[in-house]
Design an enzyme around this catalytic site. Structure first.
Site, short mmCIF file in Angstrom:
data_model
loop_
_atom_site.label_atom_id
_atom_site.label_comp_id
_atom_site.label_asym_id
_atom_site.label_seq_id
_atom_site.Cartn_x
_atom_site.Cartn_y
_atom_site.Cartn_z
N LYS A 1 0.83 -1.22 0.00
CA LYS A 1 0.00 0.00 0.00
C LYS A 1 0.86 1.27 0.00
CE LYS A 1 -2.20 -1.10 3.82
NZ LYS A 1 -1.60 -2.41 4.14
N ARG B 1 -9.55 0.65 8.48
CA ARG B 1 -9.08 -0.69 8.83
C ARG B 1 -10.13 -1.49 9.58
NH1 ARG B 1 -3.25 0.50 8.65
NH2 ARG B 1 -2.01 -1.34 8.99
N ARG C 1 11.61 -5.43 4.66
CA ARG C 1 11.30 -4.00 4.53
C ARG C 1 12.09 -3.18 5.55
NH1 ARG C 1 5.21 -2.08 4.27
NH2 ARG C 1 5.06 -2.62 6.45
N ARG D 1 11.12 -1.32 11.33
CA ARG D 1 10.06 -0.83 12.19
C ARG D 1 9.91 -1.69 13.43
NH1 ARG D 1 5.01 0.12 8.13
NH2 ARG D 1 3.95 -0.81 9.90
N ARG E 1 -0.25 -8.67 13.37
CA ARG E 1 -0.82 -7.74 12.39
C ARG E 1 -1.60 -8.49 11.31
NH1 ARG E 1 4.28 -4.83 10.54
NH2 ARG E 1 2.97 -3.73 9.06
P1 AMP Z 1 0.75 0.70 8.74
O1 AMP Z 1 1.94 1.55 8.55
O2 AMP Z 1 -0.43 1.10 7.91
O3 AMP Z 1 1.08 -0.77 8.64
O4 AMP Z 1 0.28 0.93 10.26
C1 AMP Z 1 1.12 0.64 11.35
C2 AMP Z 1 0.30 0.50 12.61
O5 AMP Z 1 -0.37 1.73 12.90
C3 AMP Z 1 -0.79 -0.55 12.57
O6 AMP Z 1 -0.33 -1.85 12.86
C4 AMP Z 1 -1.74 -0.03 13.65
O7 AMP Z 1 -1.24 -0.28 14.95
C5 AMP Z 1 -1.67 1.47 13.44
N1 AMP Z 1 -2.67 1.94 12.45
C6 AMP Z 1 -2.42 2.51 11.25
N2 AMP Z 1 -3.56 2.82 10.62
C7 AMP Z 1 -4.57 2.44 11.45
C8 AMP Z 1 -5.99 2.48 11.36
N3 AMP Z 1 -6.62 2.98 10.28
N4 AMP Z 1 -6.70 1.98 12.41
C9 AMP Z 1 -6.10 1.50 13.51
N5 AMP Z 1 -4.76 1.41 13.65
C10 AMP Z 1 -4.00 1.89 12.63
#
Ligand code: AMP
Length: 219
Positions: free
Chosen positions: A13, A88, A127, A162, A173
């Site tokens: 994404k 999400r 990554r 990360r 996740r």
């Molecule tokens: P990402 O970079 O999109 O993988 O997001 C990293 C982390 O941020 C996720 O594993 C969640 O803990 C949190 N996060 C990001 N976007 C959301 C969302 N829309 N709803 C809830 N938690 C989020």
């Protein structure tokens, strides 16, 4: 265009969103990037989000919706936006619908990026991300490594793994994705907005999405 990118962690994404912004001037809105920046800067939001994120759990909907409602009203969203990692949960999608109605705009397309599990796992383990909160450029140690010394090619900051890319957090996740986020595929299918796109190589994925966006423009 106003687009949502759905997909499991590792589906691509972030990388896809960054390239799509160059296509039509839309702005990328990544709730993950916003939250990571807040954690690094130690803000009130970051302190609330940190533990959820490190475990690989979702941050509560109320916190996310506050961020999105404000962000969507910023002037750079006028040319369109690409939502990356949001919504999400079904509750987030329902609230987004209300916000969008209030702002008198509409979504053009929801892209569901699909990739097999072994591909997702390999991508997540290899990554790396720029540690500069306002950059967060994405690298891959095999296919797109950072500059010498593990530095970001764009801003020269250290490139790191990360905190939520440990094996345990990755598994959590993916489970969270299956139980809470995957139902959005059906949600947006019913809204008539969904397009499934295979996400194996970046150029092919971008080409397929551009084709969809172009065909929407013609209608
Ligand atoms: P990402 O970079 O999109 O993988 O997001 C990293 C982390 O941020 C996720 O594993 C969640 O803990 C949190 N996060 C990001 N976007 C959301 C969302 N829309 N709803 C809830 N938690 C989020």
């Amino acid at each position: 265009m106003r687009t949502i990118l759905l997909g499991a962690p590792g589906a691509g994404k972030g990388s896809v969103a960054k390239l799509l912004t160059e296509f039509d001037g839309s702005v990328q809105i990544s709730t993950g990037d916003i939250l990571r920046a807040a954690v690094q800067e130690g803000t009130k939001l970051g302190k609330k989000a940190k533990e959820y994120m490190e475990r690989g759990d979702l941050v509560p909907d109320s916190i996310i919706m506050e961020i999105i409602e404000v962000r969507l009203q910023e002037p750079d969203c006028k040319n369109g936006f690409i939502l990356d990692g949001f919504p999400r949960t079904i509750a987030q999608a329902q609230e987004l619908k209300q916000i969008i109605d209030r702002l008198n705009i509409r979504l053009d397309l929801v892209v569901n990026l699909e990739a097999p599990l072994d591909v997702l796992l390999e991508r997540l383990e290899t990554r790396r991300t720029c540690s500069n909160p306002s950059c967060q450029e994405i690298y891959n140690i095999k296919r797109n490594p950072p500059a010498d010394g593990g530095k970001c090619k764009k801003c020269d900051s250290p490139v790191i793994q990360r905190a939520d890319e440990t094996k345990e957090a990755i598994c959590n996740r993916l489970e969270t994705y299956n139980s809470k986020t995957a139902p959005l595929i059906d949600f947006y299918q019913k809204e008539g907005l969904l397009k499934n796109i295979l996400s194996l190589t970046l150029p092919e994925t971008i080409a397929a999405i551009k084709k969809e966006l172009n065909s929407l423009n013609k209608h």
